[in-house]
Design a protein around this motif. Structure first.
Motif, PDB file in Angstrom:
ATOM      1  N   ASP A   1       2.332   1.607  -3.477  1.00 61.85           N
ATOM      2  CA  ASP A   1       1.329   2.041  -4.445  1.00 61.85           C
ATOM      3  C   ASP A   1       0.979   3.518  -4.262  1.00 61.85           C
ATOM      4  O   ASP A   1       0.867   4.275  -5.236  1.00 61.85           O
TER       5      ASP A   1
ATOM      6  N   GLN B   1      -4.095  -4.428  -6.430  1.00 61.66           N
ATOM      7  CA  GLN B   1      -2.885  -5.227  -6.401  1.00 61.66           C
ATOM      8  C   GLN B   1      -3.176  -6.643  -6.896  1.00 61.66           C
ATOM      9  O   GLN B   1      -4.294  -7.139  -6.824  1.00 61.66           O
TER      10      GLN B   1
ATOM     11  N   GLY C   1       0.818  -1.213   0.000  1.00 63.71           N
ATOM     12  CA  GLY C   1       0.000   0.000   0.000  1.00 63.71           C
ATOM     13  C   GLY C   1       0.846   1.254   0.000  1.00 63.71           C
ATOM     14  O   GLY C   1       0.550   2.229  -0.717  1.00 63.71           O
TER      15      GLY C   1
ATOM     16  N   SER D   1      -4.969  -2.220  -1.813  1.00 59.76           N
ATOM     17  CA  SER D   1      -3.731  -2.931  -1.453  1.00 59.76           C
ATOM     18  C   SER D   1      -3.913  -3.725  -0.166  1.00 59.76           C
ATOM     19  O   SER D   1      -2.978  -3.891   0.614  1.00 59.76           O
TER      20      SER D   1
END
Length: 469
Positions: free
Chosen positions: A55, A143, A52, A120
């Motif tokens: 990302d 993801q 996370g 995520s």
């Protein structure tokens, strides 16, 4: 940005960064419905762990997107994510940065000003969050693997297309940064540079047992473990099966089958995705699957360790996966071979399976003849341009078009990897019907394409009631 409309800003950003001409009538109306801070695509990060954070940082690097909210059932991780966003924007010269923190993704999805979300969360939560987000009209970066099981993937695809939202899967190997070797190798294969493809050998690394038995622990005050568990089977909290309470190392849910299926979907989705892309099976899949594997026992972790998998595709292309292979994809044809790998480049610093020094010296892109990797001609099949996976997603949202890793391809990749896992479990040959997305005359195998949620509130099927067939 009061003097520049949201429409003008995004059009200008696209033109400046990619040279694209974006017409107003193909851009999603939601984005331009009302002004919002900085007139950018408003993004929320759902799941603030290891990936996370990566990302979120990847999206913040681009002017088209603005992270305005973070969400995690671990309060400590949510707070750290908020701090990371604030620090980033302040480093760019902003004095006041507003980032809302949430612990329930449904509150995020209720915000009309949020255009898109990054999903995520652990694999067992992908489907519930992504389906709800698509139903709320939010664009998605999800993801990999796209979902935990096959039934969830098919349902998510249905909702994404019905709601006409943009979904990019975190299959970063389809973009040039940071691993251009995969695009180069797969384009060469797709254009016949190695002749007729006969065999593809894939290495996806190897998980090893933790070396300690399962032992219940008190739930940390900062973690809503009931929500974290979600649709997975009921069980006591163990830090080694969730995520580290200190730091952002590789989380244990990746190696616990109730939450993720192990290397076959963790790394398998990356490499199977590229293999199917290269041979024109990105909307297809294997005809038969055979697999053997050893699974962890008497250990806090439960996924497979060693494995050998054989898949047969149309035109008798044989895909072999084995834990003894170098991590990467080796395409073998009638006129040569090409191999691609990540080499030392990683998504995060805690990624496993770094190559040995000898493999590192050989490089991430190799071929039996240098001519195989020469530039392609004007009439060649070329992949959609994508220098950066996150930027490609933001561009696609703004332009209202499919990204480089669209939902259909992600679903087919997930189906292949889950079918291999099911074959590992059943220890026998399976036959897959690509058109029906089901095993042929095999109730036992088909029963493993989905699982019953722990509680009705975690069942995704009621969410689909108002979606047309």
């Amino acid at each position: 940005m009061k003097t520049q409309s949201r429409r003008r800003f995004i059009k200008t950003s696209l033109a400046c960064t990619t040279g694209l001409i974006v017409l107003p009538n193909v851009m999603p109306r939601r984005i331009f419905a009302a002004p919002s801070p900085n007139s950018r695509i408003q993004v929320a990060q759902i799941g603030c762990g290891r990936m996370g954070r990566e990302d979120m940082t990847g999206v913040m690097a681009h002017r088209l997107g603005r992270v305005v909210a973070v969400c995690d059932v671990d309060k400590k991780r949510a707070a750290l994510a908020r701090d990371k966003v604030i620090e980033f924007y302040k480093s760019k010269g902003e004095s006041e940065v507003s980032v809302q923190v949430y612990h329930d993704y449904r509150a995020v999805l209720a915000r009309p000003d949020i255009d898109a979300v990054i999903v995520s969360v652990p694999d067992h939560w992908h489907a519930l969050v992504a389906i709800a987000a698509a139903l709320a009209g939010k664009h998605l970066f999800v993801q990999k693997p796209i979902t935990y099981d096959i039934a969830e993937a098919i349902a998510l695809r249905k909702v994404v297309r019905a709601k006409k939202v943009i979904l990019q899967t975190g299959s970063q190997q389809r973009s040039e940064k940071p691993w251009p070797s995969f695009r180069a190798a797969s384009e060469a294969v797709r254009n016949g540079r190695i002749g007729t493809v006969k065999t593809i050998r894939i290495g996806i690394g190897l998980d090893r047992p933790k070396g300690k038995p399962p032992a219940p622990q008190p739930v940390p005050d900062n973690l809503d473990f009931e929500r974290w568990l979600g649709p997975a089977p009921d069980q006591p909290y163990m830090e080694d099966r969730v995520h580290p309470q200190d730091g952002f190392g590789r989380p244990g849910w990746i190696t616990t089958e109730d939450f993720g299926l192990g290397m076959i979907t963790n790394w398998g989705t990356h490499h199977i995705d590229i293999a199917q892309w290269a041979i024109g099976q990105e909307n297809g899949g294997p005809k038969t699957i055979e697999a053997t594997a050893e699974f962890m026992t008497n250990d806090v972790w439960t996924v497979h360790t060693t494995y050998h998998i054989e898949l047969v595709y149309p035109n008798d292309v044989r895909v072999v996966m084995d834990d003894k292979f170098e991590n990467g994809i080796h395409f073998e044809g009638t006129e040569g071979w090409v191999f691609c790998t990540r080499s030392a480049a990683r998504v995060t610093s805690s990624d496993p399976n770094a190559p040995d020094q000898a493999a590192e010296r050989r490089g991430p892109l190799r071929a039996s003849d240098p001519k195989i990797l020469e530039p392609l001609g004007s009439g060649a099949v070329r992949w959609p341009p994508s220098t950066d996976h996150y930027h490609n997603w933001l561009e696609s949202v703004a332009a209202g078009r499919d990204p480089v890793a669209p939902v259909e391809h992600a679903v087919r990749t997930l189906e292949t990897c889950c079918a291999a896992w099911i074959a590992m479990k059943l220890k026998r040959k399976l036959t897959w019907d690509v058109a029906k997305e089901a095993f042929v005359d095999d109730a036992e195998a088909n029963a493993m394409t989905h699982r019953k949620p722990r509680k009705p509130e975690f069942d995704f099927k009621p969410l689909l009631q108002n979606i047309s067939q």
